[in-house]
Motif scaffolding. Structure first.
Motif, short mmCIF file in Angstrom:
data_model
loop_
_atom_site.label_atom_id
_atom_site.label_comp_id
_atom_site.label_asym_id
_atom_site.label_seq_id
_atom_site.Cartn_x
_atom_site.Cartn_y
_atom_site.Cartn_z
N VAL A 113 8.90 13.56 21.52
CA VAL A 113 9.12 12.94 20.21
C VAL A 113 9.04 11.44 20.40
N ASP A 114 8.00 10.85 19.90
CA ASP A 114 7.80 9.42 20.02
C ASP A 114 8.54 8.72 18.88
N LEU A 115 9.53 7.91 19.20
CA LEU A 115 10.29 7.23 18.15
C LEU A 115 9.42 6.29 17.32
N LEU A 116 8.33 5.81 17.89
CA LEU A 116 7.38 4.96 17.18
C LEU A 116 6.07 5.72 16.96
N SER A 117 6.21 6.97 16.55
CA SER A 117 5.03 7.83 16.35
C SER A 117 4.08 7.22 15.32
N PRO A 118 2.89 6.79 15.71
CA PRO A 118 1.96 6.19 14.74
C PRO A 118 1.62 7.11 13.56
N PRO A 119 1.37 8.41 13.76
CA PRO A 119 1.06 9.25 12.59
C PRO A 119 2.19 9.31 11.58
N LEU A 120 3.44 9.48 12.08
CA LEU A 120 4.57 9.57 11.16
C LEU A 120 4.82 8.24 10.46
N LEU A 121 4.74 7.15 11.19
CA LEU A 121 4.92 5.84 10.57
C LEU A 121 3.81 5.55 9.57
N LEU A 122 2.59 6.02 9.88
CA LEU A 122 1.47 5.81 8.95
C LEU A 122 1.68 6.60 7.67
N ILE A 123 2.17 7.83 7.76
CA ILE A 123 2.45 8.62 6.56
C ILE A 123 3.46 7.90 5.67
N ILE A 124 4.54 7.43 6.28
CA ILE A 124 5.58 6.75 5.50
C ILE A 124 5.06 5.44 4.92
N GLY A 125 4.40 4.63 5.76
CA GLY A 125 3.90 3.34 5.29
C GLY A 125 2.87 3.49 4.20
N TRP A 126 1.97 4.45 4.34
CA TRP A 126 0.94 4.66 3.30
C TRP A 126 1.57 5.04 1.97
N ASN A 127 2.54 5.93 1.99
CA ASN A 127 3.16 6.36 0.73
C ASN A 127 3.95 5.22 0.08
N LEU A 128 4.62 4.41 0.88
CA LEU A 128 5.33 3.25 0.31
C LEU A 128 4.33 2.28 -0.33
N ALA A 129 3.17 2.11 0.31
CA ALA A 129 2.14 1.24 -0.27
C ALA A 129 1.62 1.81 -1.58
N VAL A 130 1.48 3.14 -1.65
CA VAL A 130 1.03 3.77 -2.90
C VAL A 130 2.04 3.55 -4.01
N TYR A 131 3.34 3.70 -3.71
CA TYR A 131 4.36 3.48 -4.75
C TYR A 131 4.31 2.04 -5.25
N ALA A 132 4.13 1.10 -4.34
CA ALA A 132 4.04 -0.31 -4.75
C ALA A 132 2.83 -0.56 -5.63
N SER A 133 1.71 0.05 -5.25
CA SER A 133 0.48 -0.15 -6.05
C SER A 133 0.61 0.47 -7.44
N LEU A 134 1.32 1.59 -7.54
CA LEU A 134 1.52 2.21 -8.86
C LEU A 134 2.34 1.30 -9.78
N LEU A 135 3.24 0.54 -9.21
CA LEU A 135 4.08 -0.34 -10.01
C LEU A 135 3.31 -1.55 -10.52
N VAL A 136 2.34 -2.03 -9.74
CA VAL A 136 1.65 -3.28 -10.11
C VAL A 136 0.20 -3.03 -10.51
N TRP A 137 -0.25 -1.76 -10.56
CA TRP A 137 -1.66 -1.46 -10.78
C TRP A 137 -2.19 -2.07 -12.07
#
Length: 492
Positions: A113-137
């Motif tokens: 279990v990689d605490l800095l797992s790139p795939p898991l961090l990418l999933i979370i970061g991408w979704n947070l970016a999507v939520y931000a874009s929905l607010l300002v789209w």
């Protein structure tokens, strides 16, 4: 009117509009369909104890016409019965996303279990970016663009449709026009379906990733830890504390200290082989809070909009085509109100306008011819007594002569004033009869006519008032597409 009924009605309108020569639908066919639809609508309303509605009448009439065309043209009937692949796409894409999350390579090592797992961090970061874009789209420059011509939206509205080869040319042209129009009308519904599918797919992708973590944990011993070239233990602790803070605040999960993070640096101590389950639970809870739950809520909101629009499709029945058909149910006759500009309407052209009103609004239609606005008059002063939004007028149109050259400070000023002041839109009639008499027989007359027509078309489009070209001395010389150009003046 539900989505399927609206689609049938729009398809029939496209067919009747294209078949102006009555090649595939005779006048008797159309009258018979209207009579049968009226009887069926009245019978249904009487049986249910409700008044007859326009939706019921139009739906029944469309069904009558489509059934008759299916009987006459087997290829057309087969195309109507053919179910597209869109349902498979809408349901299949989330399933594919779930499987992709489960089988995503390198989501974690089989024993790590990689605490800095790139795939898991990418999933979370991408979704947070999507939520931000929905607010300002909506405030972004490209977010304001109207993607009405988007190939993707048109494809998702009807799927990849291939027209049968054995269709009559008129019917084939009608189907092409229908596909383009339906793509426009169903654009909002299609985008809501796409939003629902993408949100649901994102949630299932995250669920698949979590399932992959737990599934491997049951058959392998996880070794938890981290490694980084640029980050030290303090920075990793701060990053993970911020990332897992929502999950630890809501769920009873075991936390971690800076000493724990230092001890879990790979290669420094054998204790890094312990505590893998703690980090699996932290990541699973975080993915649930930051990805699965918001995406499911967004998918639910999109599905609510889809259900609403599917049950009550927003089809504008105030257009002249529908008003003309709905006269079969009774009601006051339609009225075509014409406002000439620098145009003297003689008796012959007055009769032509009356025939035009009948073609647009039915045999009992009335014509209201207003006094002509003089060339150069200020629109606000000339139309001071003109009630532009009078509810008695079904269609209001400005009448110009093709012989005139459109001028922004005169013709354009009038159109701008009417477009701004009208709550129901304004249409433009351009009579070619005078100009045709002048140049029609001259050398190069056809080219001059085409150039002038193109000039007026572009001019009216610029002023947001679509032009309809007519010949008032010979009203049948042009097809009016059942008021396609004039329809804007009857929209709300």
């Amino acid at each position: 009117m539900n989505e399927q009924a609206a689609r049938d009605v729009v398809l029939v309108r496209a067919i009747e509009t294209a078949d102006h020569a009555r090649e595939i639908l005779s006048e008797d066919d159309r009258r018979h369909a209207s009579r049968s639809a009226t009887e069926l609508a009245q019978w249904q309303a009487s049986h249910a104890g409700l008044p007859v509605t326009a939706d019921t009448f139009l739906q029944q009439r469309a069904g009558q016409i489509l059934q008759r065309l299916s009987e006459r043209h087997a290829a057309f009937g087969a195309m109507l019965r053919r179910s597209g692949a869109l349902k498979l796409f809408w349901t299949g894409l989330p399933v594919v996303a779930l499987l992709a999350g489960i089988f995503m390579d390198r989501i974690t090592d089989a024993h790590r279990v990689d605490l800095l797992s790139p795939p898991l961090l990418l999933i979370i970061g991408w979704n947070l970016a999507v939520y931000a874009s929905l607010l300002v789209w909506r405030w972004l420059p490209f977010g304001k663009l109207k993607n009405s011509e988007s190939t993707l939206v048109r494809l998702l509205s009807m799927g990849r449709t291939r027209l049968p080869r054995k269709l009559p040319p008129v019917l084939a042209n009608a189907l092409l026009a229908f596909l383009a129009e339906w793509g426009q009308l169903s654009r909002r519904l299609t985008l809501d379906r796409l939003a629902r599918t993408l949100h649901l797919g994102s949630a299932l992708f995250a669920i698949g990733a979590v399932l992959s973590l737990y599934a491997r944990g049951y058959v392998a011993q996880y070794s938890a830890g981290w490694e980084s070239t640029f980050l030290d233990a303090g920075q990793v602790h701060a990053l993970l504390s911020a990332l897992f803070m929502p999950a630890m605040a809501i769920f009873p999960l075991q936390g971690f200290s800076l000493a724990d993070i230092e001890a879990l640096h790979f290669g420094q101590t054998p204790s890094s082989s312990l505590g893998g389950a703690r980090w699996v639970h932290l990541y699973a809870a975080t993915l649930f809070l930051l990805v699965v739950l918001p995406r499911v809520l967004l998918a639910g909101a999109a599905q609510w909009r889809v259900n609403k629009e599917t049950r009550n499709f927003p089809l504008n029945l105030e257009q002249p085509y529908f008003r003309k058909l709905l006269k079969a149910l009774g009601g006051a006759p339609g009225m075509l109100r014409v406002l000439p500009y620098s145009f003297a309407v003689d008796e012959a052209r007055d009769k032509g306008l009356s025939q035009l009103a009948v073609r647009l609004l039915g045999e009992h239609a009335r014509l209201m011819l207003r006094p002509s606005v003089a060339y150069g008059d200020e629109p606000h002063d000339a139309l001071r007594e003109f009630k532009l939004n009078d509810s008695e007028a079904t269609v209001t149109a400005v009448l110009f002569s093709l012989a005139a050259t459109p001028e922004k400070e005169n013709h354009g000023a009038l159109l701008d004033h009417l477009v701004r002041a009208s709550a129901r839109g304004i249409a433009v009639l351009i009579d070619e009869s005078g100009y045709l008499e002048r140049v029609g027989t001259q050398a190069g007359g056809k080219e001059r006519m085409a150039e002038r027509i193109d000039l007026w078309r572009q001019f009216c489009r610029f002023h947001q008032a679509p032009a309809t070209f007519v010949n008032l001395l010979h009203p049948d010389a042009h097809t009016l597409d059942d008021g396609a150009g004039l329809a804007l003046s009857a929209t709300t």
